[in-house]
Design an enzyme around this catalytic site. Structure first.
Site, mmCIF file in Angstrom:
data_model
loop_
_atom_site.group_PDB
_atom_site.id
_atom_site.type_symbol
_atom_site.label_atom_id
_atom_site.label_comp_id
_atom_site.label_asym_id
_atom_site.label_seq_id
_atom_site.Cartn_x
_atom_site.Cartn_y
_atom_site.Cartn_z
ATOM 1 N N SER A 126 -23.396 18.618 57.131
ATOM 2 C CA SER A 126 -22.876 17.821 56.009
ATOM 3 C C SER A 126 -23.350 18.280 54.632
ATOM 4 O O SER A 126 -22.904 17.732 53.617
ATOM 5 C CB SER A 126 -23.231 16.344 56.201
ATOM 6 O OG SER A 126 -22.399 15.773 57.191
ATOM 7 N N LYS A 164 -20.675 19.008 52.161
ATOM 8 C CA LYS A 164 -20.088 18.000 51.266
ATOM 9 C C LYS A 164 -20.527 18.182 49.810
ATOM 10 O O LYS A 164 -19.881 17.630 48.909
ATOM 11 C CB LYS A 164 -20.435 16.594 51.745
ATOM 12 C CG LYS A 164 -19.816 16.221 53.102
ATOM 13 C CD LYS A 164 -20.146 14.784 53.460
ATOM 14 C CE LYS A 164 -19.472 14.371 54.768
ATOM 15 N NZ LYS A 164 -20.149 14.923 55.961
ATOM 16 N N SER A 204 -22.635 9.955 53.812
ATOM 17 C CA SER A 204 -22.107 11.180 54.414
ATOM 18 C C SER A 204 -20.849 10.908 55.239
ATOM 19 O O SER A 204 -20.625 11.512 56.296
ATOM 20 C CB SER A 204 -23.176 11.840 55.301
ATOM 21 O OG SER A 204 -22.861 13.195 55.536
ATOM 22 N N LYS A 252 -28.539 16.167 49.503
ATOM 23 C CA LYS A 252 -27.670 15.981 50.675
ATOM 24 C C LYS A 252 -28.342 16.419 51.968
ATOM 25 O O LYS A 252 -28.915 17.497 52.048
ATOM 26 C CB LYS A 252 -26.374 16.774 50.484
ATOM 27 C CG LYS A 252 -25.281 16.400 51.462
ATOM 28 C CD LYS A 252 -24.740 15.014 51.167
ATOM 29 C CE LYS A 252 -23.904 14.454 52.304
ATOM 30 N NZ LYS A 252 -24.720 14.042 53.478
#
Length: 467
Positions: free
Chosen positions: A103, A106, A163, A291
């Site tokens: 993730s 992202k 997320s 993140k």
């Protein structure tokens, strides 16, 4: 008579010699007494100088001794630590190894969406209608249904904090028309940013096999990023969108009124978590993003950023074995940076460069015009480092400079370089060299006299060279 005169002359000579001898002795004594304090003072100064040498040596040894990366005992596949303003790499462990980022992918979606809003192409309160692809997306999600409507900001927070894969796909399709069209934007941005190994297959970081079948990319190439790619991408986020923490630092977010529980931020290291029972052991001073990422193939990843005492650092760890471990390892990396380095101004703004204090400007009233560096130069250096060894290399504009010139006109560049103990690389920064004052054009009569003088000077040199 002559004998008496001779005796008188002899006696006078003796008296004169005696007076000179006495005077010489007195002068010598005076000199000795007058020099004595000076000699004592000189000895005192020498003693003081000698006594300050150990202090000077001690001052030099106060420079922070940079520990090796190996001494940190990092349990990761790769890691990197950078300072985003200069782009300096402070720690590097297999950072060019292309790995599944999960993730952390992202971050690129976040960057593009925020950039479109910044450009005015979209507004945060624009409404997004959820399509089939987003509704069928699995993994971390907020359970969007086809036809649901939410604002860009609501979906963006769900993506940044929770997320949420379905929110991410919904944003991608809204921006580009389809997720694969958005993926092309992502890969184009990766090239523009200079990400060495990055390739994106989707907007989320899911394995291709976990995507809805009809929306999978035809080429089958999985998403990969290196730690260096992730760090550069994060650098663009924090520099181009300095308000990023408005989203990434949220501890929780209630997406819908009917939701019984809010979305909880996967980033346990947020400084705000210092008072949260479950997370306070991971909370880190100054940390406000960015993140996390996890899949079976990727393991546990985390791109973190924290700011202390005016210095922001970005860390990336990839391939830890547990979700907790990624935060433990990140702490090691960030501590390495904050404990051992500091930002330091090496060159003040509008500084004179030794050896290039002026440039020649043709047809100016004063042909020698002072020049200075266009901006300050700062590096991130080991704490206590001696920065007096900085070197400057000037590159002047090749074509002749002709008046009139305004103050601040670029006349070349100056590259400052610095190699500090404890750093493997030589730090360099190039800034403009500019005029420090206006260079007004001289009047015709002064130019005429100058031309006549140059003519005869050239003529004389030509004649001189004949011999």
């Amino acid at each position: 008579m002559k004998l008496k005169e001779k005796k008188r002359t002899t006696r006078a000579t003796k008296r004169q010699f005696l007076r000179k001898s006495v005077a010489s002795v007195m002068l010598l004594n005076m000199l000795c007494f007058s020099l004595a304090p000076v000699m004592v003072l000189a000895e005192g100064e020498q003693t003081e100088s000698t006594s300050t040498k150990p202090a000077a040596v001690q001052a030099a040894t106060t420079t922070t001794q940079i520990p090796s990366v190996e001494s940190l005992g990092l349990n990761v596949k790769s890691a990197i630590l950078i300072e985003p303003v200069s782009g300096q790499v402070l720690l590097n462990l297999n950072s060019d190894l292309a790995l599944p980022p999960a993730s952390m992918t992202k971050m690129m979606t976040e960057y593009i969406v925020a950039d479109f809003v910044k450009q005015g192409k979209f507004q945060w309160d624009d409404v997004v209608t959820v399509r089939k692809n987003a509704a069928q997306t699995v993994g971390s999600r907020i359970f969007l249904a086809e036809g649901d409507q939410h604002t860009i900001e609501e979906l963006y927070i769900a993506m940044a904090v929770g997320s949420a894969n379905d929110a991410t796909v919904a944003l991608a399709e809204h921006v580009a028309g389809s997720e694969q069209a958005f993926v092309k934007m992502m890969n184009d941005e990766a090239k523009r940013m200079g990400l060495p190994t990055a390739h994106f297959a989707n907007s989320t970081g899911l394995d291709i096999a976990d995507m809805p079948k009809e929306f999978q990319p035809a080429d089958g190439k999985e998403t990969v990023m290196s730690a260096l790619d992730a760090a550069i991408l994060a650098k663009y986020i924090v520099t181009d969108h300095p308000d990023f923490a408005r989203f990434t630092s949220l501890q929780t977010y209630k997406f819908r009124d009917r939701d019984t529980k809010p979305i909880v931020n996967y980033n346990w290291m947020l400084e705000a978590n210092k008072n949260v029972t479950n997370f306070k052991q991971f909370a880190y001073e100054g940390l406000d993003g960015l993140k996390t990422g996890h899949t079976t193939k990727a393991g546990n990843n985390f791109t973190g950023t924290a700011e202390r005492n005016g210095m922001r650092l970005i860390s990336v760890v990839m391939g830890t074995k547990t979700d907790k471990a990624r935060f433990v390892e990140t702490r090691k990396v960030l501590d390495f940076g904050f404990n051992n380095f500091e930002p330091k101004q090496i060159i003040a703004p509008k500084a004179t460069v030794a050896g290039t204090e002026t440039v020649t400007v043709k047809k100016a009233k004063n042909t020698e015009v002072p020049v200075v560096s266009g901006e300050a130069v700062s590096f991130v250096v080991p704490k206590g480092a001696d920065t007096s060894t900085v070197e400057a290399k000037v590159n002047l504009t090749e074509e002749g400079l002709v008046a009139p010139l305004k103050q601040g006109t670029k006349v070349g560049t100056v590259t400052y370089s610095y190699k500090a103990d404890g750093l493997n690389e030589t730090l360099e920064k190039t800034v403009d060299l500019i005029t420090a004052e206006d260079a007004d054009k001289a009047g015709w009569f002064k130019l005429l006299l100058r031309a006549i003088g140059e003519f005869f000077s050239d003529l004389f040199n030509g004649i001189k060279n004949l011999f």
